[in-house]
Design an enzyme around this catalytic site. Structure first.
Site, PDB file in Angstrom:
ATOM      1  N   VAL A  85       7.251  -1.504   4.941  1.00  0.00           N
ATOM      2  CA  VAL A  85       8.284  -1.161   5.806  1.00  0.00           C
ATOM      3  C   VAL A  85       7.652  -1.106   7.267  1.00  0.00           C
ATOM      4  O   VAL A  85       8.676  -1.361   8.181  1.00  0.00           O
ATOM      5  CB  VAL A  85       9.065   0.208   5.446  1.00  0.00           C
ATOM      6  CG1 VAL A  85      10.362   0.335   6.154  1.00  0.00           C
ATOM      7  CG2 VAL A  85       9.383  -0.166   3.924  1.00  0.00           C
ATOM      8  N   GLU A  86       6.618  -1.099   7.417  1.00  0.00           N
ATOM      9  CA  GLU A  86       6.061  -0.880   8.896  1.00  0.00           C
ATOM     10  C   GLU A  86       5.491  -2.000   9.131  1.00  0.00           C
ATOM     11  O   GLU A  86       6.090  -2.839  10.032  1.00  0.00           O
ATOM     12  CB  GLU A  86       5.426   0.604   9.027  1.00  0.00           C
ATOM     13  CG  GLU A  86       5.967   1.611   8.828  1.00  0.00           C
ATOM     14  CD  GLU A  86       5.119   3.065   8.757  1.00  0.00           C
ATOM     15  OE1 GLU A  86       4.686   3.056   9.898  1.00  0.00           O
ATOM     16  OE2 GLU A  86       5.098   3.654   8.069  1.00  0.00           O
ATOM     17  N   MET A  87       4.105  -2.129   9.152  1.00  0.00           N
ATOM     18  CA  MET A  87       3.461  -3.391   9.855  1.00  0.00           C
ATOM     19  C   MET A  87       3.255  -4.384   8.720  1.00  0.00           C
ATOM     20  O   MET A  87       3.071  -5.612   9.118  1.00  0.00           O
ATOM     21  CB  MET A  87       2.189  -2.889  10.541  1.00  0.00           C
ATOM     22  CG  MET A  87       2.509  -1.944  11.496  1.00  0.00           C
ATOM     23  SD  MET A  87       0.932  -1.037  12.299  1.00  0.00           S
ATOM     24  CE  MET A  87       0.427  -2.607  13.321  1.00  0.00           C
TER      25      MET A  87
END
Length: 380
Positions: A168-170
């Site tokens: 979900v982030e990087m």
């Protein structure tokens, strides 16, 4: 019978008197020096700040609760701080190629231009997904008992490893993909070698995922923001105005220091959010999601209040944008008190003294090296 003195005897007598006189002077000088040394304060005593009488009681109370930030970053034995690591860590902190899309860096969610946050309820990540928790500030983060709202990372090194591989982030699929990108760039090969020169011949070499995280953590340790309140704690009581001192007194009197104390004015323990009265937006079960233990339900790491006036929106869910509202909610949920507008404003006056200044080096962007022909390309 009158005694007669020869010229030689008279000279001898005068010489003796002169010697006695000089001896007496030397003795007096030594006595004076000894007395001076005896009355001179010790280094510890002379370094003690001279606090005005009208400030003494509050300052004494405050210094028993809080501690000023250090001027230099920590240098842990497992990851000693070096200039070479700081330089590499700063590059990696701003490096978007650590993300799958090549669009997100650590600075995307922890923007140093806005006091280490992105001023969003929850951050935007890979594929324009959003997380479920507010991104906490990275400033002064080393002075906490753990990292993340639920404390699932023990230190900055462990924290730095997480977001890069979070879908979900990087969004990077694995560590090898990250290292292939970095290792394909000669300037990074050189920077890693300088930062980690002690790799054995049969090791993986300096460009490793662990070393990447160590470098980022080392840079983050330099993000110390001394504030007016630190000047106050070290003896400059004029660093706070009369209104701000009243706010400090209010902060202490209301019991806020039960959780927000120490060097970071928080970050030193876990506490249930909704200890006395329930938080109206509560859905997140907090630390329970990391430990699976019932006793940890709705417990979160107490956040630092340093730079709090700049790190809105507030709480783990980023639901509250106004600092006055946040202060009143905390008083109601944690202490069962309804603060008046005046009490709230006094506390905010004190909280404003926790806004510090970033080191000059942290306020400049690094120049990142160019990708090479064999550098893996970004992908959505």
């Amino acid at each position: 019978m009158r005694m007669k003195h020869t010229k030689k005897q008279m000279l001898f007598l005068l010489g003796g008197l002169l010697a006695l006189s000089l001896s007496a002077c030397d003795t007096t000088k030594k006595d004076t020096q000894t007395a001076t040394e005896t009355t001179t304060s010790t280094p510890a005593e002379s370094s003690s700040p001279q606090i005005p009488a009208e400030d003494k009681a509050l300052w004494t109370q405050a210094t028993a609760i809080f501690k000023a930030l250090p001027s230099e970053p920590e240098s842990p034995a497992a990851n000693p701080t070096t200039p070479e690591k700081i330089i590499l860590g700063k590059m990696l902190y701003h490096e978007p190629r650590l993300s799958k899309s090549g669009a997100f860096s650590c600075n995307s969610c922890h923007n140093l231009a806005s006091y280490g946050v992105d001023n969003r309820p929850t951050s935007i990540g890979h594929g324009f997904q959003t997380g479920v928790r507010n991104s906490p500030t990275v400033l002064n983060a080393d002075y906490q008992l753990s990292q993340f709202w639920d404390g699932r990372a023990a230190d900055l090194e462990e924290q730095a490893e997480g977001p890069i591989l979070n879908p979900v982030e990087m969004g990077m699929p694995d560590e090898d993909t990250v290292i292939k990108r970095l290792a394909s760039i000669p300037e990074y090969q050189e920077a890693f070698t300088k930062a980690f020169p002690d790799n054995s011949p049969d090791s993986e070499g300096p460009v490793t995922y662990k070393n990447m995280a160590k470098a980022i953590a080392t840079f983050e340790r330099t993000l110390i923001t001394p504030a007016p309140f630190d000047k106050y704690l070290t003896g400059d009581t004029a660093a706070l105005s009369t209104e701000e001192k009243a706010g400090l007194q209010q902060f202490i009197a209301q019991g806020c220091t039960a959780c927000h104390s120490g060097q970071n004015i928080g970050g030193a323990l876990y506490q249930k959010f909704g200890l006395i009265n329930a938080y109206e937006h509560q859905q997140d079960t907090g630390r329970f999601e990391a430990t699976g233990e019932e006793k940890d339900k709705y417990f979160f790491k107490v956040p630092t209040l340093r730079n709090i006036a700049k790190t809105y929106p507030y709480f783990h869910d980023g639901k509250v944008w106004d600092l006055s509202e946040a202060v009143k909610i905390m008083s109601k949920t944690q202490m069962g008190k309804d603060l008046s507008d005046q009490e709230t404003q006094e506390i905010i006056s004190f909280l404003n003294t926790l806004t510090g200044e970033l080191p000059i080096e942290a306020r400049t962007l690094p120049t990142l090296p160019a990708s090479q022909a064999d550098t893996p390309r970004p992908s959505l």
